[in-house]
Design a protein around this motif. Sequence first.
Motif, PDB file in Angstrom:
ATOM      1  N   ASN A  15       0.681  -1.336  -0.150  1.00 56.67           N
ATOM      2  CA  ASN A  15      -0.115  -0.021   0.013  1.00 56.67           C
ATOM      3  C   ASN A  15       0.949   1.340   0.047  1.00 56.67           C
ATOM      4  OD1 ASN A  15      -2.523  -1.338   0.152  1.00 56.67           O
ATOM      5  ND2 ASN A  15      -2.239  -1.689   2.266  1.00 56.67           N
ATOM      6  N   LEU A  16       0.206   2.389  -0.482  1.00 54.75           N
ATOM      7  CA  LEU A  16       1.097   3.638  -0.427  1.00 54.75           C
ATOM      8  C   LEU A  16       1.231   4.113   1.149  1.00 54.75           C
ATOM      9  CD1 LEU A  16      -0.790   5.489  -3.300  1.00 54.75           C
ATOM     10  CD2 LEU A  16       1.496   4.329  -3.403  1.00 54.75           C
ATOM     11  N   ASP A  17       2.256   4.939   1.032  1.00 54.79           N
ATOM     12  CA  ASP A  17       2.655   5.257   2.678  1.00 54.79           C
ATOM     13  C   ASP A  17       1.375   6.199   3.006  1.00 54.79           C
ATOM     14  OD1 ASP A  17       4.962   3.862   2.772  1.00 54.79           O
ATOM     15  OD2 ASP A  17       6.217   5.814   1.909  1.00 54.79           O
ATOM     16  N   PRO A  18       1.154   6.141   4.276  1.00 54.44           N
ATOM     17  CA  PRO A  18       0.116   6.973   4.499  1.00 54.44           C
ATOM     18  C   PRO A  18       0.448   8.489   4.902  1.00 54.44           C
ATOM     19  CG  PRO A  18       0.871   5.759   6.642  1.00 54.44           C
ATOM     20  CD  PRO A  18       1.638   5.546   5.172  1.00 54.44           C
ATOM     21  N   HIS A  19      -0.520   9.334   4.507  1.00 51.53           N
ATOM     22  CA  HIS A  19      -0.151  10.783   4.517  1.00 51.53           C
ATOM     23  C   HIS A  19      -1.518  11.250   5.275  1.00 51.53           C
ATOM     24  CE1 HIS A  19       1.884   9.668   0.954  1.00 51.53           C
ATOM     25  NE2 HIS A  19       2.748  10.603   1.041  1.00 51.53           N
ATOM     26  N   GLU A  20      -0.886  12.236   6.327  1.00 55.63           N
ATOM     27  CA  GLU A  20      -1.938  13.080   6.746  1.00 55.63           C
ATOM     28  C   GLU A  20      -2.502  14.137   5.985  1.00 55.63           C
ATOM     29  OE1 GLU A  20      -0.808  14.969  10.530  1.00 55.63           O
ATOM     30  OE2 GLU A  20       0.820  13.417  10.986  1.00 55.63           O
ATOM     31  N   SER A  21      -3.988  14.139   6.105  1.00 57.97           N
ATOM     32  CA  SER A  21      -4.802  14.943   5.366  1.00 57.97           C
ATOM     33  C   SER A  21      -5.482  16.234   6.293  1.00 57.97           C
ATOM     34  CB  SER A  21      -5.872  14.215   4.493  1.00 57.97           C
ATOM     35  OG  SER A  21      -6.814  13.493   5.288  1.00 57.97           O
ATOM     36  N   PHE A  22      -5.950  17.070   5.590  1.00 61.01           N
ATOM     37  CA  PHE A  22      -6.376  17.954   6.417  1.00 61.01           C
ATOM     38  C   PHE A  22      -7.720  17.688   6.829  1.00 61.01           C
ATOM     39  CE2 PHE A  22      -8.900  22.265   6.043  1.00 61.01           C
ATOM     40  CZ  PHE A  22      -8.451  22.881   6.997  1.00 61.01           C
ATOM     41  N   ASN A  23      -7.913  17.555   7.989  1.00 62.65           N
ATOM     42  CA  ASN A  23      -9.286  17.120   8.403  1.00 62.65           C
ATOM     43  C   ASN A  23      -9.862  18.458   9.521  1.00 62.65           C
ATOM     44  OD1 ASN A  23      -9.621  14.592   7.096  1.00 62.65           O
ATOM     45  ND2 ASN A  23      -8.508  13.650   8.607  1.00 62.65           N
ATOM     46  N   PRO A  24     -10.619  19.196   9.052  1.00 61.86           N
ATOM     47  CA  PRO A  24     -10.957  20.332   9.900  1.00 61.86           C
ATOM     48  C   PRO A  24     -11.975  19.686  11.061  1.00 61.86           C
ATOM     49  CG  PRO A  24     -12.194  20.419   7.881  1.00 61.86           C
ATOM     50  CD  PRO A  24     -11.268  19.373   7.703  1.00 61.86           C
ATOM     51  N   VAL A  25     -12.163  20.328  11.931  1.00 61.01           N
ATOM     52  CA  VAL A  25     -13.175  20.081  13.201  1.00 61.01           C
ATOM     53  C   VAL A  25     -14.391  20.137  12.364  1.00 61.01           C
ATOM     54  CG1 VAL A  25     -14.233  20.548  15.357  1.00 61.01           C
ATOM     55  CG2 VAL A  25     -11.550  21.181  14.848  1.00 61.01           C
ATOM     56  N   PRO A  26     -15.416  19.144  12.677  1.00 61.96           N
ATOM     57  CA  PRO A  26     -16.653  19.088  12.096  1.00 61.96           C
ATOM     58  C   PRO A  26     -17.593  20.319  12.409  1.00 61.96           C
ATOM     59  CG  PRO A  26     -15.925  16.899  12.996  1.00 61.96           C
ATOM     60  CD  PRO A  26     -14.935  17.833  13.463  1.00 61.96           C
ATOM     61  N   ARG A  27     -18.236  21.003  11.502  1.00 59.98           N
ATOM     62  CA  ARG A  27     -18.994  21.985  11.818  1.00 59.98           C
ATOM     63  C   ARG A  27     -19.983  21.668  12.905  1.00 59.98           C
ATOM     64  NH1 ARG A  27     -19.471  23.100   5.393  1.00 59.98           N
ATOM     65  NH2 ARG A  27     -17.498  24.481   5.448  1.00 59.98           N
ATOM     66  N   LEU A  28     -20.713  20.525  13.121  1.00 60.95           N
ATOM     67  CA  LEU A  28     -21.505  20.299  14.205  1.00 60.95           C
ATOM     68  C   LEU A  28     -20.621  20.513  15.545  1.00 60.95           C
ATOM     69  CD1 LEU A  28     -24.174  19.280  15.242  1.00 60.95           C
ATOM     70  CD2 LEU A  28     -23.006  17.053  15.008  1.00 60.95           C
ATOM     71  N   MET A  29     -19.467  20.016  15.625  1.00 59.93           N
ATOM     72  CA  MET A  29     -18.747  20.370  16.917  1.00 59.93           C
ATOM     73  C   MET A  29     -18.484  21.856  17.291  1.00 59.93           C
ATOM     74  SD  MET A  29     -17.477  18.826  19.388  1.00 59.93           S
ATOM     75  CE  MET A  29     -17.541  16.985  19.229  1.00 59.93           C
ATOM     76  N   LEU A  30     -18.048  22.486  16.108  1.00 63.41           N
ATOM     77  CA  LEU A  30     -17.743  23.833  16.140  1.00 63.41           C
ATOM     78  C   LEU A  30     -19.175  24.651  16.739  1.00 63.41           C
ATOM     79  CD1 LEU A  30     -15.751  24.632  13.085  1.00 63.41           C
ATOM     80  CD2 LEU A  30     -14.817  24.651  15.830  1.00 63.41           C
ATOM     81  N   GLY A  31     -20.263  24.063  16.335  1.00 61.18           N
ATOM     82  CA  GLY A  31     -21.618  24.734  16.458  1.00 61.18           C
ATOM     83  C   GLY A  31     -21.763  24.537  18.079  1.00 61.18           C
ATOM     84  N   LEU A  32     -21.564  23.462  18.582  1.00 62.11           N
ATOM     85  CA  LEU A  32     -21.789  23.024  19.887  1.00 62.11           C
ATOM     86  C   LEU A  32     -20.831  23.933  20.925  1.00 62.11           C
ATOM     87  CD1 LEU A  32     -22.232  19.258  19.856  1.00 62.11           C
ATOM     88  CD2 LEU A  32     -24.062  20.925  20.496  1.00 62.11           C
ATOM     89  N   ILE A  33     -19.698  24.183  20.642  1.00 64.26           N
ATOM     90  CA  ILE A  33     -18.898  24.880  21.231  1.00 64.26           C
ATOM     91  C   ILE A  33     -19.115  26.344  21.273  1.00 64.26           C
ATOM     92  CG2 ILE A  33     -16.420  25.637  21.370  1.00 64.26           C
ATOM     93  CD1 ILE A  33     -15.692  22.868  20.230  1.00 64.26           C
TER      94      ILE A  33
END
Length: 195
Positions: A15-33
Motif C-alpha cells: 500500500n502507499l505510505d500514509p499521508h496526513e490529510s487536512f481534516n478540519p473540526v466538524p461543523r457540528l462540533m464547532l456549533g456546539l462549542i
Amino acid sequence: MHAKTRNDEPQRRENLDPHESFNPVPRLMLGLIGLLLIWAVYYIYTAHPTTRPALGDRRNVEVLAAVPSKAVDGGQIFGASCAACHQATGTGIPQVFPPLAGSAWVNGGEQVLIQILLHGINGSIEVAGNTYDGVMPAFGDKLDDAEIAAVASHIRSQWGNQGAPVTPESVAEQRKRTADRSAPWNGGAELATLK
C-alpha cells in the motif's frame, strides 16, 4: 513497455505510505462549542456576580449571625493531637507513653490536667505504678481555651475515667494563673504542687 519482472510484484502488493490529510473540526462540533460559549456568557451575565457571597442563599445578616457555631469536638482534637502517643484507647504505650485511662492525674483536680495541656511535661512522672521519663509537648500556644476544655473533658470522660467536664472559663483562669511560665512542668514532683 518493458516486460514485467519478478521484482515488480512485491511493489504492487504494498500500500502507499500514509499521508496526513487536512481534516478540519466538524461543523457540528464547532456549533456546539459556540452554543456553550454563548450560554456561559449569558449565565454569568444573569447570575449577578457582584452580589455579596454571604447572602447567596438569600438570608440576611441577622439570620446568619443567629446561627449557633458548632461546638468544639474534644474527641477530634484528641485523635489529631494526642492519640499517636496515648493511643485511641487511652492505654498509652508501655514504658514509653503513660496511659490516660484510670490515671490519677486525669481524674484528680482539673487544674493539673489543664496545666499539663497548657505547658507540657519534661521529666519523670509516675502513672498507675509505672514511671515514665519523657517529654509531652505544650498545647497552650496551639489550642484556645475552648479547645483545651473540650479535649480535657473528653479525656476525663473516656476509658472509665469519671472526671467532671472542664469549662473554657477554668482553662482561661489557669492560663492566666501561669501566664509567665514558658517552660514545661518538671515531671510529677512539680505537678504535685498544683493539687
